[in-house]
Design a protein around this motif. Structure first.
Motif, PDB file in Angstrom:
ATOM      1  N   ARG A 198       0.818  -1.210   0.000  1.00 44.52           N
ATOM      2  CA  ARG A 198       0.000   0.000   0.000  1.00 44.52           C
ATOM      3  C   ARG A 198       0.857   1.268   0.000  1.00 44.52           C
ATOM      4  O   ARG A 198       0.326   2.364   0.056  1.00 44.52           O
ATOM      5  N   GLY A 199       2.189   1.086  -0.042  1.00 41.97           N
ATOM      6  CA  GLY A 199       3.067   2.242  -0.171  1.00 41.97           C
ATOM      7  C   GLY A 199       3.713   2.696   1.110  1.00 41.97           C
ATOM      8  O   GLY A 199       4.051   3.880   1.242  1.00 41.97           O
ATOM      9  N   LEU A 200       3.929   1.790   2.049  1.00 42.77           N
ATOM     10  CA  LEU A 200       4.574   2.163   3.303  1.00 42.77           C
ATOM     11  C   LEU A 200       5.911   2.830   3.024  1.00 42.77           C
ATOM     12  O   LEU A 200       6.744   2.314   2.283  1.00 42.77           O
ATOM     13  N   ALA A 201       6.140   3.993   3.659  1.00 45.44           N
ATOM     14  CA  ALA A 201       7.323   4.798   3.336  1.00 45.44           C
ATOM     15  C   ALA A 201       8.225   5.013   4.541  1.00 45.44           C
ATOM     16  O   ALA A 201       9.000   5.963   4.569  1.00 45.44           O
ATOM     17  N   PHE A 202       8.160   4.150   5.541  1.00 47.47           N
ATOM     18  CA  PHE A 202       9.105   4.217   6.653  1.00 47.47           C
ATOM     19  C   PHE A 202       9.494   2.797   7.049  1.00 47.47           C
ATOM     20  O   PHE A 202       8.810   1.822   6.724  1.00 47.47           O
ATOM     21  N   ASP A 203      10.620   2.681   7.729  1.00 47.85           N
ATOM     22  CA  ASP A 203      11.137   1.370   8.102  1.00 47.85           C
ATOM     23  C   ASP A 203      10.330   0.780   9.255  1.00 47.85           C
ATOM     24  O   ASP A 203      10.078   1.440  10.265  1.00 47.85           O
ATOM     25  N   ALA A 204       9.937  -0.461   9.085  1.00 47.14           N
ATOM     26  CA  ALA A 204       9.185  -1.170  10.120  1.00 47.14           C
ATOM     27  C   ALA A 204       9.384  -2.661   9.934  1.00 47.14           C
ATOM     28  O   ALA A 204       9.707  -3.138   8.831  1.00 47.14           O
ATOM     29  N   THR A 205       9.202  -3.410  10.996  1.00 44.89           N
ATOM     30  CA  THR A 205       9.166  -4.861  10.903  1.00 44.89           C
ATOM     31  C   THR A 205       7.809  -5.267  10.353  1.00 44.89           C
ATOM     32  O   THR A 205       6.773  -4.816  10.848  1.00 44.89           O
ATOM     33  N   LEU A 206       7.802  -6.094   9.319  1.00 39.77           N
ATOM     34  CA  LEU A 206       6.561  -6.529   8.690  1.00 39.77           C
ATOM     35  C   LEU A 206       6.272  -7.975   9.079  1.00 39.77           C
ATOM     36  O   LEU A 206       7.156  -8.828   9.028  1.00 39.77           O
ATOM     37  N   VAL A 207       5.026  -8.237   9.473  1.00 34.91           N
ATOM     38  CA  VAL A 207       4.652  -9.586   9.905  1.00 34.91           C
ATOM     39  C   VAL A 207       3.544 -10.123   9.013  1.00 34.91           C
ATOM     40  O   VAL A 207       2.689  -9.385   8.533  1.00 34.91           O
ATOM     41  N   GLY A 208       3.589 -11.440   8.812  1.00 35.85           N
ATOM     42  CA  GLY A 208       2.569 -12.122   8.031  1.00 35.85           C
ATOM     43  C   GLY A 208       1.831 -13.140   8.881  1.00 35.85           C
ATOM     44  O   GLY A 208       2.127 -13.325  10.080  1.00 35.85           O
ATOM     45  N   ASP A 209       0.890 -13.800   8.267  1.00 39.00           N
ATOM     46  CA  ASP A 209       0.060 -14.768   8.973  1.00 39.00           C
ATOM     47  C   ASP A 209       0.921 -15.820   9.667  1.00 39.00           C
ATOM     48  O   ASP A 209       1.788 -16.441   9.054  1.00 39.00           O
ATOM     49  N   GLY A 210       0.719 -16.002  10.969  1.00 37.32           N
ATOM     50  CA  GLY A 210       1.447 -17.002  11.741  1.00 37.32           C
ATOM     51  C   GLY A 210       2.726 -16.506  12.381  1.00 37.32           C
ATOM     52  O   GLY A 210       3.291 -17.201  13.228  1.00 37.32           O
ATOM     53  N   ASP A 211       3.187 -15.315  12.015  1.00 38.31           N
ATOM     54  CA  ASP A 211       4.386 -14.778  12.652  1.00 38.31           C
ATOM     55  C   ASP A 211       4.096 -14.454  14.123  1.00 38.31           C
ATOM     56  O   ASP A 211       2.959 -14.140  14.503  1.00 38.31           O
ATOM     57  N   GLU A 212       5.135 -14.526  14.943  1.00 38.72           N
ATOM     58  CA  GLU A 212       4.961 -14.347  16.380  1.00 38.72           C
ATOM     59  C   GLU A 212       5.890 -13.267  16.922  1.00 38.72           C
ATOM     60  O   GLU A 212       7.037 -13.129  16.468  1.00 38.72           O
TER      61      GLU A 212
END
Length: 377
Positions: A204-218
């Motif tokens: 969606r155009g995220l423009a800053f650094d972040a940890t990205l999590v997906g389904d099942g991540d903890e």
């Protein structure tokens, strides 16, 4: 404060408890209809300030609130015009008080209540009565996460964590919010924490650094864990988070409604509604019936369902929420056919939350004033 005023926090707790509150709002009609003090037993009337100015000359201020049970709470934008109205009412024999600071201070109220869970983690629900926004502090041992924080209250979460003797490791958003300015970056910076968003935020155009999590991540928190559960529909990246026997559902499943599917610019609302139907039935309603649903918003006329928290079990919602018993086509027609106006300034709020536009604290606060409007009928 003296006996002629009521503080916003005191008014909020009174409304949440279900006690009757009578409000006379002296702002303009459009301001009143767009956003006002509301609640399950709030009886509100709009009487413009100029009517009170006239009443000071001609008398009959009490007639302006005829039909409102006393005591009456007078409200305006900043608490000045309403103070004048409340004084005139008292002089005419009406038990009237002024809301200190008006709607400006009403928007700065944030209540905190525990959400009972069966496990090691403590879950605290933050409630913003001016908009119905909900956020969470989740902690176990000395480790904590803040989920769906509001930027206007970034310092509050950090201070609360400190008072509890815990350190914030993660500042988490369940999705790219359209109704309020996210506090993820502000909390992360203040607490030296890790900003966390669903992996779909990048698309969606995220423009800053972040940890990205997906389904099942903890995300580990002491002996507890925040587990990501993909829950698309409201937005494509919408992600719920499970902790112990609770699920923080963000803007997918509320206590009195389901999410609206039309706030992502590139989404087809009907297709998104079908995706939401699958999320609700295949993922959230597939959880055990005693799973506690802790949503991202509540309707302003709702009452708390678990102590003073806006939470309920999956089983309770399965029985009480009509949309959950609809067939898919009926559900899609219901959701797409009952859409309120979008949240105020939602396109710019989304851009700010993606980091694609900047807004100082004052501008951010003004952008999000008003109801959240993130639910369908």
């Amino acid at each position: 404060m003296d006996d002629h005023t009521i503080m916003p926090r005191a008014l909020a707790t009174r409304i949440r408890s279900g006690k009757h509150v009578a409000v006379v709002d002296v702002r303009d009609r459009d301001e009143f209809e767009t956003w006002r003090v509301d609640g399950p037993n709030v009886d509100a009337a709009q009487v413009p300030e100029n009517r009170f100015v006239q009443a000071e000359v001609t008398g009959g201020a009490a007639d302006l609130v005829d039909g409102l049970a006393e005591p009456v709470v007078a409200v305006c934008g900043r608490g000045e015009a309403s103070d004048y109205a409340a004084e005139l009412l008292r002089e005419d024999g009406v038990d009237a008080v002024n809301l200190a600071g008006g709607m400006d201070e009403w928007a700065r109220v944030l209540l905190a209540e525990p959400v009972p869970t069966d496990g090691p983690a403590t879950v605290v629900q933050y409630q913003r009565p001016s908009s119905g926004c909900l956020g969470y502090l989740v902690h176990d041992g000395d480790r904590a996460a803040v989920v769906d924080p509001l930027r206007a209250f970034a310092d509050r979460y950090v201070d609360d964590a400190s008072e509890r003797g815990v350190e914030i490791d993660y500042a988490v958003d369940t999705h790219v919010h359209a109704d309020h300015v996210s506090g993820v970056r502000a909390v992360a910076e203040t607490a030296d924490a890790e900003p966390v968003l669903p992996e779909g935020a990048a698309d969606r155009g995220l423009a800053f650094d972040a940890t990205l999590v997906g389904d099942g991540d903890e995300l580990p928190l002491g002996d507890a864990t925040l587990s990501a559960l993909a829950a698309p529909g409201h937005t494509s990246e919408m992600t719920a988070f499970r902790v112990d026997d609770a699920v923080l559902t963000g803007d997918s499943l509320f206590l009195d409604a389901v999410a609206r599917p039309d706030l992502e610019a590139t989404a087809d609302p009907e297709a998104a509604a079908r995706t939401l139907y699958g999320t609700l039935h295949d993922r959230l309603l597939a959880l055990p019936d005693d799973t506690v649903v802790a949503p991202g918003h509540y309707e302003l006329d709702a009452r708390p369902r678990t102590g003073d928290a806006y939470a309920a079990t999956v089983g309770d919602l399965r029985e009480s929420l009509p949309a959950l018993s609809m067939a898919e086509d009926e559900f899609v027609a219901h959701v797409t056919g009952n859409l309120p106006d979008p949240p105020a300034n939602h396109e710019r709020v989304i851009a700010v939350n993606l980091g694609r536009e900047a807004a100082d604290d004052g501008t951010a606060f003004e952008l999000e004033l008003g109801p959240n409007n993130c639910a369908a009928g």
